[in-house]
Motif scaffolding. Structure first.
Motif, PDB file in Angstrom:
ATOM      1  N   ASN A   2      -0.885  -0.429  -2.786  1.00 31.50           N
ATOM      2  CA  ASN A   2       0.137   0.298  -2.362  1.00 31.50           C
ATOM      3  C   ASN A   2       1.502  -0.550  -2.094  1.00 31.50           C
ATOM      4  OD1 ASN A   2       1.835   0.786   0.583  1.00 31.50           O
ATOM      5  ND2 ASN A   2       1.226   2.884  -0.335  1.00 31.50           N
ATOM      6  N   GLU A   4       3.636  -0.945  -0.024  1.00 33.78           N
ATOM      7  CA  GLU A   4       4.003  -1.330   1.436  1.00 33.78           C
ATOM      8  C   GLU A   4       2.990  -2.209   1.893  1.00 33.78           C
ATOM      9  OE1 GLU A   4       4.304   0.599   5.978  1.00 33.78           O
ATOM     10  OE2 GLU A   4       3.747   1.867   4.059  1.00 33.78           O
ATOM     11  N   PRO A 111      -1.450   2.869   3.465  1.00 29.68           N
ATOM     12  CA  PRO A 111      -0.802   2.676   5.018  1.00 29.68           C
ATOM     13  C   PRO A 111      -1.251   3.578   5.858  1.00 29.68           C
ATOM     14  CG  PRO A 111       0.796   2.433   3.119  1.00 29.68           C
ATOM     15  CD  PRO A 111      -0.668   3.132   2.435  1.00 29.68           C
ATOM     16  N   ARG A 132      -1.766   0.243   7.979  1.00 29.09           N
ATOM     17  CA  ARG A 132      -0.523  -0.460   8.186  1.00 29.09           C
ATOM     18  C   ARG A 132      -0.443  -1.472   9.526  1.00 29.09           C
ATOM     19  NH1 ARG A 132       2.076   3.814   8.481  1.00 29.09           N
ATOM     20  NH2 ARG A 132       2.865   3.865   6.402  1.00 29.09           N
TER      21      ARG A 132
END
Length: 169
Positions: A2, A4, A111, A132
């Motif tokens: 991902n 992020e 996340p 996250r």
């Protein structure tokens, strides 16, 4: 991975490199020597990062590997010391291996993924809600401890960390 989590991992990798870089070139004696009143050594801090940070949060909490979380909770205080028979090379090898395993967990996560396990015996009323926030928590902890290592190294031999731009490709 991902995007992020990839961005967070890049920042985490810079802090991990800081930990390794600030200790490069120290002798076995200096790595084991406490220089602050609290009594921890640079090598003991790397062991803490290995066991209580990289292994605990990623395989233990995010992935929920039961053998990891249980061992860590039971031996947390001992993780701030290095057995005499364990060389600095072994400590650094274990740290790098824990990072590799942690990276595999991060690569498989998203996340918003909830932790697969949570140590309620340690934190019955507090919980990080997702991968996250766990990565952000670890990034903050590793950055804090890399600063501790900066201070210790400067006290040992005057060396400071001037690693340039950690985000350059």
């Amino acid at each position: 991975m991902n995007a992020e989590l990839d961005a967070l991992k890049i920042a985490l990798d810079c802090q991990r490199q800081h930990v390794l870089g600030i200790l490069a070139g120290l002798s076995e004696k200096d790595l084991r020597r406490p220089v602050l009143p609290s009594g921890w050594s640079c090598l003991a801090l790397v062991r803490h990062l290995t066991l209580d940070v990289e292994r605990f949060w990623f395989p233990g909490v995010i992935a929920g590997e039961p053998d990891v979380a249980g061992q860590l909770v039971a031996g947390a205080e001992a993780h701030w010391s290095v057995p005499e028979a364990m060389s600095s090379e072994e400590v650094f090898h274990d740290y790098r291996a824990a990072i590799a395993r942690a990276d595999a967990v991060i690569a498989a996560a998203v996340p918003d993924q909830e932790p697969a396990a949570w140590p309620v015996e340690i934190w019955p009323t507090w919980r990080l809600p997702d991968a996250r926030r766990i990565v952000i928590h670890v990034l903050t902890e590793v950055a804090c401890h890399s600063g501790h290592l900066d201070a210790a190294r400067e006290l040992i031999d005057g060396t400071t960390w001037l690693g340039g731009n950690p985000y350059a490709d």
